[in-house]
Design an enzyme around this catalytic site. Sequence first.
Site, PDB file in Angstrom:
ATOM      1  N   GLU A 134      -0.284  37.700 106.641  1.00 44.79           N
ATOM      2  CA  GLU A 134       0.578  38.468 107.552  1.00 44.79           C
ATOM      3  C   GLU A 134       0.770  37.683 108.830  1.00 44.79           C
ATOM      4  O   GLU A 134      -0.028  36.798 109.140  1.00 44.79           O
ATOM      5  CB  GLU A 134      -0.118  39.790 107.933  1.00 44.79           C
ATOM      6  CG  GLU A 134      -0.368  40.690 106.770  1.00 44.79           C
ATOM      7  CD  GLU A 134      -1.316  41.832 107.121  1.00 44.79           C
ATOM      8  OE1 GLU A 134      -1.568  42.083 108.317  1.00 44.79           O
ATOM      9  OE2 GLU A 134      -1.812  42.454 106.186  1.00 44.79           O
ATOM     10  N   LYS A 136       0.500  37.205 112.806  1.00 44.83           N
ATOM     11  CA  LYS A 136      -0.417  37.728 113.825  1.00 44.83           C
ATOM     12  C   LYS A 136       0.428  38.059 115.051  1.00 44.83           C
ATOM     13  O   LYS A 136       0.781  37.187 115.834  1.00 44.83           O
ATOM     14  CB  LYS A 136      -1.502  36.702 114.147  1.00 44.83           C
ATOM     15  CG  LYS A 136      -2.593  37.276 115.012  1.00 44.83           C
ATOM     16  CD  LYS A 136      -3.765  36.322 115.106  1.00 44.83           C
ATOM     17  CE  LYS A 136      -4.901  36.912 115.922  1.00 44.83           C
ATOM     18  NZ  LYS A 136      -4.538  37.360 117.236  1.00 44.83           N
ATOM     19  N   ASP A 138       1.615  39.194 118.548  1.00 38.83           N
ATOM     20  CA  ASP A 138       0.933  39.010 119.832  1.00 38.83           C
ATOM     21  C   ASP A 138       1.270  40.168 120.761  1.00 38.83           C
ATOM     22  O   ASP A 138       2.232  40.124 121.517  1.00 38.83           O
ATOM     23  CB  ASP A 138       1.407  37.676 120.442  1.00 38.83           C
ATOM     24  CG  ASP A 138       0.472  37.219 121.535  1.00 38.83           C
ATOM     25  OD1 ASP A 138      -0.574  37.861 121.730  1.00 38.83           O
ATOM     26  OD2 ASP A 138       0.786  36.219 122.202  1.00 38.83           O
ATOM     27  N   TYR A 245      -0.457  47.196 110.369  1.00 40.31           N
ATOM     28  CA  TYR A 245      -1.085  46.207 109.491  1.00 40.31           C
ATOM     29  C   TYR A 245      -2.414  46.628 108.860  1.00 40.31           C
ATOM     30  O   TYR A 245      -3.114  45.806 108.282  1.00 40.31           O
ATOM     31  CB  TYR A 245      -1.274  44.875 110.223  1.00 40.31           C
ATOM     32  CG  TYR A 245      -1.952  44.977 111.577  1.00 40.31           C
ATOM     33  CD1 TYR A 245      -3.247  45.423 111.718  1.00 40.31           C
ATOM     34  CD2 TYR A 245      -1.272  44.568 112.716  1.00 40.31           C
ATOM     35  CE1 TYR A 245      -3.858  45.489 112.944  1.00 40.31           C
ATOM     36  CE2 TYR A 245      -1.872  44.621 113.964  1.00 40.31           C
ATOM     37  CZ  TYR A 245      -3.164  45.089 114.074  1.00 40.31           C
ATOM     38  OH  TYR A 245      -3.769  45.154 115.297  1.00 40.31           O
ATOM     39  N   LYS A 332      -4.868  30.397 113.962  1.00 40.68           N
ATOM     40  CA  LYS A 332      -4.074  30.358 115.193  1.00 40.68           C
ATOM     41  C   LYS A 332      -3.196  29.109 115.204  1.00 40.68           C
ATOM     42  O   LYS A 332      -3.674  28.009 114.902  1.00 40.68           O
ATOM     43  CB  LYS A 332      -5.015  30.323 116.425  1.00 40.68           C
ATOM     44  CG  LYS A 332      -5.901  31.557 116.555  1.00 40.68           C
ATOM     45  CD  LYS A 332      -5.170  32.766 117.082  1.00 40.68           C
ATOM     46  CE  LYS A 332      -4.990  32.770 118.551  1.00 40.68           C
ATOM     47  NZ  LYS A 332      -6.039  33.282 119.357  1.00 40.68           N
ATOM     48  N   CYS A 426      -4.533  22.561 155.804  1.00 42.20           N
ATOM     49  CA  CYS A 426      -4.070  23.722 155.032  1.00 42.20           C
ATOM     50  C   CYS A 426      -2.541  23.793 155.122  1.00 42.20           C
ATOM     51  O   CYS A 426      -1.982  23.763 156.219  1.00 42.20           O
ATOM     52  CB  CYS A 426      -4.694  24.994 155.594  1.00 42.20           C
ATOM     53  SG  CYS A 426      -3.972  26.480 154.878  1.00 42.20           S
ATOM     54  N   CYS A 429      -1.733  27.103 157.381  1.00 41.47           N
ATOM     55  CA  CYS A 429      -2.123  27.318 158.784  1.00 41.47           C
ATOM     56  C   CYS A 429      -2.581  26.030 159.467  1.00 41.47           C
ATOM     57  O   CYS A 429      -3.019  26.052 160.608  1.00 41.47           O
ATOM     58  CB  CYS A 429      -3.208  28.381 158.876  1.00 41.47           C
ATOM     59  SG  CYS A 429      -4.789  27.830 158.219  1.00 41.47           S
ATOM     60  N   CYS A 444      -9.646  26.268 152.655  1.00 42.59           N
ATOM     61  CA  CYS A 444      -9.223  26.387 154.046  1.00 42.59           C
ATOM     62  C   CYS A 444     -10.235  27.324 154.698  1.00 42.59           C
ATOM     63  O   CYS A 444     -10.360  28.476 154.268  1.00 42.59           O
ATOM     64  CB  CYS A 444      -7.818  26.991 154.125  1.00 42.59           C
ATOM     65  SG  CYS A 444      -7.446  27.558 155.792  1.00 42.59           S
ATOM     66  N   CYS A 450      -5.563  32.661 158.410  1.00 42.94           N
ATOM     67  CA  CYS A 450      -4.647  32.038 157.447  1.00 42.94           C
ATOM     68  C   CYS A 450      -3.949  33.156 156.643  1.00 42.94           C
ATOM     69  O   CYS A 450      -4.594  33.871 155.870  1.00 42.94           O
ATOM     70  CB  CYS A 450      -5.469  31.121 156.543  1.00 42.94           C
ATOM     71  SG  CYS A 450      -4.489  30.221 155.360  1.00 42.94           S
TER      72      CYS A 450
HETATM   73  S1  IVH Z   1      -6.118  43.035 111.275  1.00 46.09           S
HETATM   74  C1  IVH Z   1     -10.217  44.742 110.796  1.00 46.09           C
HETATM   75  N1  IVH Z   1      -3.682  42.083 111.222  1.00 46.09           N
HETATM   76  O1  IVH Z   1      -5.209  40.444 116.393  1.00 46.09           O
HETATM   77  C2  IVH Z   1      -8.804  44.375 110.950  1.00 46.09           C
HETATM   78  N2  IVH Z   1      -4.780  42.183 113.316  1.00 46.09           N
HETATM   79  O2  IVH Z   1      -7.444  38.726 117.176  1.00 46.09           O
HETATM   80  C3  IVH Z   1      -8.498  43.789 112.263  1.00 46.09           C
HETATM   81  N3  IVH Z   1      -3.430  41.416 115.204  1.00 46.09           N
HETATM   82  O3  IVH Z   1      -7.435  43.022 117.231  1.00 46.09           O
HETATM   83  C4  IVH Z   1      -7.118  43.567 112.592  1.00 46.09           C
HETATM   84  N4  IVH Z   1      -1.617  40.935 114.057  1.00 46.09           N
HETATM   85  O4  IVH Z   1      -4.908  43.383 117.649  1.00 46.09           O
HETATM   86  C5  IVH Z   1      -4.741  42.369 111.989  1.00 46.09           C
HETATM   87  N5  IVH Z   1      -1.518  41.293 111.027  1.00 46.09           N
HETATM   88  C6  IVH Z   1      -2.554  41.590 111.780  1.00 46.09           C
HETATM   89  C7  IVH Z   1      -2.550  41.387 113.185  1.00 46.09           C
HETATM   90  C8  IVH Z   1      -3.698  41.692 113.914  1.00 46.09           C
HETATM   91  C9  IVH Z   1      -2.158  40.957 115.261  1.00 46.09           C
HETATM   92  C10 IVH Z   1      -4.312  41.511 116.375  1.00 46.09           C
HETATM   93  C11 IVH Z   1      -5.164  42.762 116.420  1.00 46.09           C
HETATM   94  C12 IVH Z   1      -6.579  42.255 116.433  1.00 46.09           C
HETATM   95  C13 IVH Z   1      -6.416  40.867 116.976  1.00 46.09           C
HETATM   96  C14 IVH Z   1      -7.566  39.966 116.576  1.00 46.09           C
END
Ligand code: IVH
Length: 705
Positions: A134, A136, A138, A245, A332, A426, A429, A444, A450
Amino acid sequence: MVLFTKFERKDYTIFVELRDKTMNREKAIEKIKALTSNLNRHNYLYYVKAMPEIPDQEFDMLLKELEKLEKEYDFRLPDSPTFRVGGDLTKDFETRKHGTPMLSLGNTYSEGELIDFLKRVEKNISTTPEFVCELKYDGVAISLTYENGILDHALTRGDGIQGDDVTMNVKTIKSIPLRLQGNFPESFEIRGEIIMPHSSFNRLNEERTTQGLQLFANPRNAAAGSLKMQDSAEVAKRGLDCFLYFVQGENLPGDNHYDNLRAAATWGFNVPNTISRCKTIEEIMEFINLWDQGRHELEYDIDGVVIKVNDYQQQKLLGFTAKTPRWAIAYKFKAEQVSTILDSVSFQVGRTGSITPVANLKPVLLAGTTVKRASLHNMDFIESFNLHLSDRVFVEKGGEIIPKIVGVDTATRKDNAERVTFPELCPECKTPLTRKEGEANHYCPNEEGCPPQIKGKLEHFISRKAMNIESLGEGKIEMLFDSGLVRNAADLYDLTFDKLNGLEKTIIHDGKEPRKVSLREKSANAILESLEKSRKVPFARVLYALGIRYVGETVARKLAVHYKTMDALKMATIMELILVDEIGERIAESVTDWFSNAEHLEIIERLKNHGIQMELLSEESSEEENILEGKTFVVSGVFTHFSRDEIKEAIIKFGGKSAGSISGNTDFVVAGEKMGPSKFEKANKLGIPIISEGEFLEMIRKTED
Ligand code: IVH
């Protein structure tokens, strides 16, 4: 008589009722129910399916009609789409315990680490695993609980054990169903991520620019800030979205993650169709590479890919560590890099007087945003790159807000390029800067004269974790400073209605006419009211609010608990201070330095006369010892350093509860060797984190600074 207005469309005609004199309560309720259900359907078609059936105006008219009826007959269904526009105010968000802890994920950064994860998984299960990949997302994690198909409550992650109840705000997010459709379980929880799409983020920051408000650094911060707003009508305007998710509950239709997510999509949830089932590392890497490349085309930020074992039986066998599931991991993405030209360097003065060099760069597009500035940290950093003006530098944006310079191209440097040097005075000031031996930062020393230091200290004093003077912010502090009314924290408490009312400030924006704003009666009263309220802020936070260098929240609490009164702390010597648990020489020296300044002592005296808390109240004194308050532990097995009873004693000493058996109320299991298999099995089943002796000790030793 019933009046209708008619809309003729190509394929159909709709009639909207305008006024109905024959309407009675019973009929009105029927109508409310029909409108609610109809509008919810259109909402789903628009926000989740992206396939609207009626034009926006028609939707708005129907919504207005519903709103009117709800008001008139004082009847609103829990899934009413009128919750989407918000309007309810939340003073303080109530905290509520999660059904099972909200854990985070372990991180990997390379194919090698991912292969290790796959090997660990395979070693612990006997059947071949299938994985679900999936994106991730943000944003901000959210847990939604549905009872009988109706959204019951929404909690933020909080500390993982309990979160803030943000139901009212979440109800304004249009892609979150308020009532489910199809064949859903009676009671279940679904977790996901609240995100702010780029379009909403850009619009929000544009608005904030015109209003002279501080900009949000990235969509994640903007989503988090929006979710915690007190006015849900404001949240409704922020254009948030939510991707789901993770589903959990007793009677889920499938025995694996993928099927249940797909089922959740049929109940009305926004489950991205980017999720994919993979069997091999090659397939997983293909998914990762696809999205590493493709992420910039998305309307929202992602920072990696999440890989999850699909089968629930296998997940159960793998279990959890203290903080993360063993059946899932995040990969990541590497931070992106671009090169650009260093135009100039500015030197900013912080509230403690520390000088931060900032690189002004030729604007360059990086990970979807234009980068113009990067922190250069301190003189050593500049020297380590031997930076020259007009250098071509490499910039990277990781998880942090401010991009960083990670390299310089010396080959393209011109012979006559000017070296970047640190100023001696500085920039604000003109006081000669100082640098203590062994310290990286220049300072400073002109604390009292300041301007950015004075304003920065005041901003810290009023901030939420300090005195929490809500009605003052950066703009108003600037106003009070510019008018000469306030130079230090004690001056704030000398403010009166007459001094505040009508106070003026000129706002200047690049390329725009200067604009005058003045403080109205309502704001003046609000400021005085929150100053009054701040007199109740506990001593530890008052100490933190003073802004003594190195005295963060935890150190302030330690000092408050140990010394109990400001008078006692004032007299403390370096030698005494370093005997206090976790107070080192650096902090001790900073504290004694601060109290040796006559002006500081005068401020303290004036604050005291204004009724600010200068002593620890009895209920606060136990705060430090109560870090496990509200948490229930089960201790099982044989330990290396302590006996089982000693661990139980420690739990109680720090305010926690020690229970004999695992139940839904258990927050942690402290496991030693030879922990019983049934306990292990039960903890895993309930998703209760199992922690080691060392992790438990970490927990009671934990500091936030
Ligand atoms: S699963 C036990 N799936 O990433 C299951 N998390 O760094 C835990 N997050 O706290 C989460 N996309 O806020 C899961 N597809 C995804 C996600 C996801 C973003 C976030 C979530 C988690 C954090 C961990």
